[in-house]
Motif scaffolding. Sequence first.
Motif, mmCIF file in Angstrom:
data_model
loop_
_atom_site.group_PDB
_atom_site.id
_atom_site.type_symbol
_atom_site.label_atom_id
_atom_site.label_comp_id
_atom_site.label_asym_id
_atom_site.label_seq_id
_atom_site.Cartn_x
_atom_site.Cartn_y
_atom_site.Cartn_z
ATOM 1 N N THR A 1 62.686 13.151 32.594
ATOM 2 C CA THR A 1 63.321 13.051 33.902
ATOM 3 C C THR A 1 62.951 14.274 34.735
ATOM 4 O O THR A 1 62.424 15.263 34.202
ATOM 5 C CB THR A 1 64.847 12.986 33.759
ATOM 6 N N THR A 2 63.229 14.220 36.020
ATOM 7 C CA THR A 2 62.892 15.344 36.904
ATOM 8 C C THR A 2 63.549 16.637 36.439
ATOM 9 O O THR A 2 62.910 17.698 36.375
ATOM 10 C CB THR A 2 63.322 15.030 38.348
ATOM 11 N N GLN A 3 64.849 16.563 36.090
ATOM 12 C CA GLN A 3 65.563 17.752 35.621
ATOM 13 C C GLN A 3 64.987 18.255 34.306
ATOM 14 O O GLN A 3 64.780 19.460 34.107
ATOM 15 C CB GLN A 3 67.052 17.440 35.449
ATOM 16 N N ALA A 4 64.692 17.329 33.391
ATOM 17 C CA ALA A 4 64.157 17.726 32.088
ATOM 18 C C ALA A 4 62.778 18.368 32.237
ATOM 19 O O ALA A 4 62.458 19.328 31.525
ATOM 20 C CB ALA A 4 64.080 16.508 31.165
ATOM 21 N N LYS A 5 61.961 17.858 33.151
ATOM 22 C CA LYS A 5 60.643 18.454 33.384
ATOM 23 C C LYS A 5 60.782 19.906 33.860
ATOM 24 O O LYS A 5 60.047 20.792 33.412
ATOM 25 C CB LYS A 5 59.873 17.643 34.435
ATOM 26 N N GLY A 6 61.720 20.130 34.792
ATOM 27 C CA GLY A 6 61.950 21.488 35.283
ATOM 28 C C GLY A 6 62.405 22.422 34.177
ATOM 29 O O GLY A 6 61.922 23.559 34.058
ATOM 30 N N ASP A 7 63.338 21.948 33.333
ATOM 31 C CA ASP A 7 63.814 22.772 32.219
ATOM 32 C C ASP A 7 62.695 23.016 31.202
ATOM 33 O O ASP A 7 62.591 24.112 30.626
ATOM 34 C CB ASP A 7 65.002 22.090 31.521
ATOM 35 N N ALA A 8 61.848 21.999 30.991
ATOM 36 C CA ALA A 8 60.759 22.139 30.020
ATOM 37 C C ALA A 8 59.755 23.200 30.460
ATOM 38 O O ALA A 8 59.320 24.026 29.648
ATOM 39 C CB ALA A 8 60.056 20.787 29.828
ATOM 40 N N VAL A 9 59.375 23.194 31.748
ATOM 41 C CA VAL A 9 58.385 24.180 32.201
ATOM 42 C C VAL A 9 58.984 25.582 32.198
ATOM 43 O O VAL A 9 58.279 26.568 31.926
ATOM 44 C CB VAL A 9 57.823 23.813 33.596
ATOM 45 N N MET A 10 60.295 25.705 32.443
ATOM 46 C CA MET A 10 60.943 27.014 32.365
ATOM 47 C C MET A 10 60.984 27.512 30.918
ATOM 48 O O MET A 10 60.787 28.709 30.654
ATOM 49 C CB MET A 10 62.349 26.938 32.941
ATOM 50 N N ALA A 11 61.245 26.594 29.978
ATOM 51 C CA ALA A 11 61.239 26.973 28.565
ATOM 52 C C ALA A 11 59.834 27.398 28.136
ATOM 53 O O ALA A 11 59.663 28.395 27.421
ATOM 54 C CB ALA A 11 61.722 25.802 27.710
ATOM 55 N N LEU A 12 58.817 26.674 28.593
ATOM 56 C CA LEU A 12 57.435 27.032 28.272
ATOM 57 C C LEU A 12 57.072 28.388 28.870
ATOM 58 O O LEU A 12 56.341 29.178 28.257
ATOM 59 C CB LEU A 12 56.475 25.956 28.789
ATOM 60 N N SER A 13 57.582 28.666 30.056
ATOM 61 C CA SER A 13 57.343 29.967 30.684
ATOM 62 C C SER A 13 57.948 31.081 29.840
ATOM 63 O O SER A 13 57.315 32.121 29.610
ATOM 64 C CB SER A 13 57.937 29.992 32.098
ATOM 65 N N ASN A 14 59.169 30.869 29.352
ATOM 66 C CA ASN A 14 59.798 31.858 28.472
ATOM 67 C C ASN A 14 58.982 32.059 27.203
ATOM 68 O O ASN A 14 58.734 33.188 26.760
ATOM 69 C CB ASN A 14 61.211 31.396 28.091
ATOM 70 N N LEU A 15 58.552 30.962 26.596
ATOM 71 C CA LEU A 15 57.848 31.026 25.318
ATOM 72 C C LEU A 15 56.441 31.601 25.457
ATOM 73 O O LEU A 15 55.917 32.198 24.513
ATOM 74 C CB LEU A 15 57.767 29.623 24.701
ATOM 75 N N SER A 16 55.827 31.438 26.633
ATOM 76 C CA SER A 16 54.433 31.849 26.826
ATOM 77 C C SER A 16 54.242 33.360 26.781
ATOM 78 O O SER A 16 53.117 33.843 26.656
ATOM 79 C CB SER A 16 53.894 31.312 28.153
ATOM 80 N N THR A 17 55.323 34.121 26.879
ATOM 81 C CA THR A 17 55.193 35.583 26.827
ATOM 82 C C THR A 17 54.925 36.078 25.406
ATOM 83 O O THR A 17 54.628 37.255 25.208
ATOM 84 C CB THR A 17 56.461 36.264 27.378
ATOM 85 N N HIS A 18 55.060 35.185 24.428
ATOM 86 C CA HIS A 18 54.711 35.521 23.043
ATOM 87 C C HIS A 18 53.300 35.001 22.784
ATOM 88 O O HIS A 18 53.004 33.821 22.984
ATOM 89 C CB HIS A 18 55.720 34.882 22.079
ATOM 90 N N THR A 19 52.399 35.867 22.332
ATOM 91 C CA THR A 19 50.973 35.544 22.221
ATOM 92 C C THR A 19 50.701 34.287 21.409
ATOM 93 O O THR A 19 49.922 33.418 21.824
ATOM 94 C CB THR A 19 50.205 36.732 21.597
ATOM 95 N N ASP A 20 51.315 34.157 20.247
ATOM 96 C CA ASP A 20 51.077 32.983 19.397
ATOM 97 C C ASP A 20 51.515 31.702 20.097
ATOM 98 O O ASP A 20 50.879 30.650 19.943
ATOM 99 C CB ASP A 20 51.815 33.130 18.063
#
Length: 413
Positions: free
Chosen positions: A205-224
């Motif tokens: 859903t639109t809301q879930a997509k927004g939350d997913a990309v924010m979660a990916l942004s948080n996780l992307s700061t870890h190299t692995d």
Amino acid sequence: MPPLSKIEKSKSKYNHFIFPLFSLPITTLIFPPSPTTDSFLLPPMDSAAENHSPSSSDVDVTPRGATSSVLRALLLIQSHDSDSKLQAAKEIRRLTKTSQRCRRLLSDAVIPLVSMLRVDSPESHHESALLALLNLAVKDEKNKMSIVEAGALEPVIRFLQSDNLTLQGSATAALLTLSASVNNKPIIGASGAIPLLVDILRHGTTQAKGDAVMALSNLSTHTDNLTLIHETCPIPSIVSLLKASKKSSKTAEKCCSVTESLVGLDEGRAALAAEDGGILAVVEVLENGTPQAREHAVGALLTICESDRCKYREPILREGVIPGLLEQTVQGTPKCQTKAKTLLRLLRESPYRRSELQPDTLENIVCNIISQMEGEDQSSKAKKMLAEMVQVSMEQSLRHLQQRALVCTPTDL
């Protein structure tokens, strides 16, 4: 009067908590009055709160009578009766919606709430427990870690694959909040959550997509984790979400954040350039995004151009990047200003060294670029932006000189 023993002192210490509890009628204690229906129709605690700076809405508001309510909720959540557990989960969600104090007091509810996620029960029970855990985790690092340590990731990942979009959305929001913890990032990455988050980015859903990309942004700061994200080929889905989002939104900011990280890899750069409207979407954020989003956008474009100037210079110029860059050289954050000026130098046509050109001032660089731009409208807009930029720059220099004059002493003179 003889001195109190340690046991008597301990009893005395907790009397003011326990007496109000036992003074309640037994029916009220075990089956407390249900809150109004409206309180459960409210949306869950803002899962993006971890990414926002404090505001007036973040003020700790502890509900009246919270102490007895907390004790009652802790008692009910330990019950073997599923209906009592459900009532407790809803009450914990209500109490922790705005109160940081209640989040601390109710930290002992984490393990029984996670247990509710793991048992075979109606999805409504799972969702209530998940939302209670979500509120407990907001802005509470200890609770975030406790939830993961208690084994919540396994059921949360299962919910990400649910056909129930509401449950799927709540699980995505929970991962967003949990991923804000530095300690949780490698654990979440290793749990297999990243491919599922990218899948929600494609089909949620639109809301879930927004939350997913924010979660990916948080996780992307870890190299692995960045490597794992890259392996899922998320660029097309991120560009699609970026196109559909308001460019000044938090979602657009996080899309650019992930994009800036991904274009550090050859495949990421190629994917963005190959995606129809990919570079244009980033340029639009450069013009209309939040200050942080613009910084990410300039950073992404600069990384691309630095990697292979001959290959990417024309695609970037073609999307009308100059006006936005000019604005950022004056009005952007300090880091954004530096990146914008560097990118303008890279976009210059001439391959000769600086010593063989006119002085390498920003105005000369931009004039050189403008003289080679196609299209009257784009060139005219860039020239107007350049004139405004020079004017603002002169005004800032004048103010700086005036300030220096005010603090000068006779000795300085």
